[in-house]
Motif scaffolding. Sequence first.
Motif, short mmCIF file in Angstrom:
data_model
loop_
_atom_site.label_atom_id
_atom_site.label_comp_id
_atom_site.label_asym_id
_atom_site.label_seq_id
_atom_site.Cartn_x
_atom_site.Cartn_y
_atom_site.Cartn_z
N VAL A 13 0.74 -0.97 -0.10
CA VAL A 13 0.15 0.16 -0.07
C VAL A 13 1.04 1.20 -0.30
O VAL A 13 2.20 1.32 0.97
N GLY A 14 0.27 2.12 -0.67
CA GLY A 14 1.23 3.80 -1.32
C GLY A 14 0.96 4.26 0.40
O GLY A 14 0.27 3.72 1.25
N ASN A 18 0.73 6.34 -9.64
CA ASN A 18 1.28 7.06 -8.97
C ASN A 18 0.57 8.00 -8.46
O ASN A 18 0.44 8.51 -7.04
N GLU A 19 -0.60 7.85 -9.01
CA GLU A 19 -1.69 9.12 -8.20
C GLU A 19 -1.95 8.25 -7.59
O GLU A 19 -2.48 8.36 -6.50
N VAL A 20 -1.83 6.52 -7.79
CA VAL A 20 -3.14 5.72 -7.23
C VAL A 20 -1.83 5.70 -6.21
O VAL A 20 -2.92 4.94 -4.56
N ASN A 21 -0.73 5.23 -5.69
CA ASN A 21 0.05 4.82 -4.59
C ASN A 21 -0.64 6.23 -3.67
O ASN A 21 0.35 6.13 -2.36
N GLY A 51 -3.22 3.54 -2.63
CA GLY A 51 -3.31 2.26 -2.60
C GLY A 51 -3.25 1.90 -2.37
O GLY A 51 -1.55 1.51 -2.63
N ARG A 52 -3.33 0.55 -3.84
CA ARG A 52 -2.72 -1.36 -3.50
C ARG A 52 -1.60 -0.36 -5.07
O ARG A 52 -2.40 -0.99 -5.66
#
Length: 475
Positions: free
Chosen positions: A14-15, A289-292, A296-297
Amino acid sequence: MECISIFDMLKIGVGPSSSHTLGPWRAAERWILELKSTNLFYEVEKINVHIYGSLSLTGKGHATDLAIMLGLSGTDPVTIPIDDINKIVEKVQNTQFLNFGNEIKLPFDAKTNITFHKKFLPFHANGIKFDATLKSGSKKTKTYYSIGGGFVVEEERKNAKRNINTFNKFPFPIQNGLELLTYCKQENKSISKIVLENEQSLRTDLEIDTQIQKIWDTMLECMFIGCHTEGKLPGGLNVQRRAYSLNENLLGKNKSYTSPKNWLETIRNTEVKFRQILQWVSCFALAVNEVNASLGRVVTAPTNGSAGVIPAVLMYYMVIENHEADFESVKKFLLVAGEIGSIFKKGATISAAMGGCQAEIGVSSAMAAGALTELLGGTPEQVLMAAEIAMEHHLGLTCDPIGGLVQIPCIERNSMGAIKAINAAELAMGSDPKNAKVPLDKVVETMWETAKDMSSKYKETSQGGLAVGINMSDC
């Protein structure tokens, strides 16, 4: 000397940070296991956590305190439902109680039980100490270090050997690029085949393929989520997500898909020219990297902050270069990428707190460049040449995240690292490695020397560069 599997380099987590989020999370899990192994877990009645150095200076922006709470609560970053993260954290914050190891209810106020120290511990920039007060009144203390990429070690580096595979388990023990090339020549095999045989000494073919498929599925899903999520990123910088609009503009009316795999096929059927290729690669990297940045996973590749480069370059190969690319292409790519990453970890570092962003984006770009070169038909020498070219042009890259958040300049750097990786692969494919002036091992050594010379202000401390040049209030 370490024997590192590709699954050590490519971890699902997870980020927003492998060293500042995933590492502390894993350290908390590990501490619980150690307490249980010594029959002290059920004797604990109070917990205090102390964070040091870079881990402290940018900890709030990297959600280090949240990761510690999640780890102490007995959750796992690979399997925890993303929607449960905020629920668990908010419950701890609101009730000031923690479900220690998901078994014991203990009083815990993050504001007082987690202490951020600006002091750096001698061994590594990312130190974390856990204090347990037992029912008897005695205390038990343990210190860990998050050394990048989700790796966690104790006081001495030699202890890391107990937690990763020892060298004598691999038929082809590899410490540097020269040794890797020697094996390729002796065995007349590609890099991916040499690395695969090493992995086969640890796991069955089914286990290897299953884990590689999980890694790719996570990467693909991450890109898909990022390309289909609007809005601004959390943290206070008010960064607008860009992958969504890029995906929308590039696909136009071609949106008849319902899953990540269908999305991939839709992109394959979309006409692209040079400018659109650049946009797609940027879109893939930004999406990850927006999810990170949103907890996010992602897959550490080799870190969370650089998680977008490898999936973006692999996706580029699958949707632009080779529409027939399948699991075998993914497998070769990740085998080569993982091995190149391990060479950098052994010879230098993959921690921005130790080496600046050259240790994250630089390494990920080198990993992607080498892996892409093998898929394009390059020789082992050209593979390492591509990795060298990619790193050579990231040397000295600093880590200066604004607000301690893995957003600016981190997210865009993944796009730049991916483009450089593709360019490096093309340069290597059009070159004779015999004429190369700089071998991979020399650039690894130079990167480490550069890291040691770099001011601590530019090593993930938010004490220099953009981090002080731009104020949160200006955003």
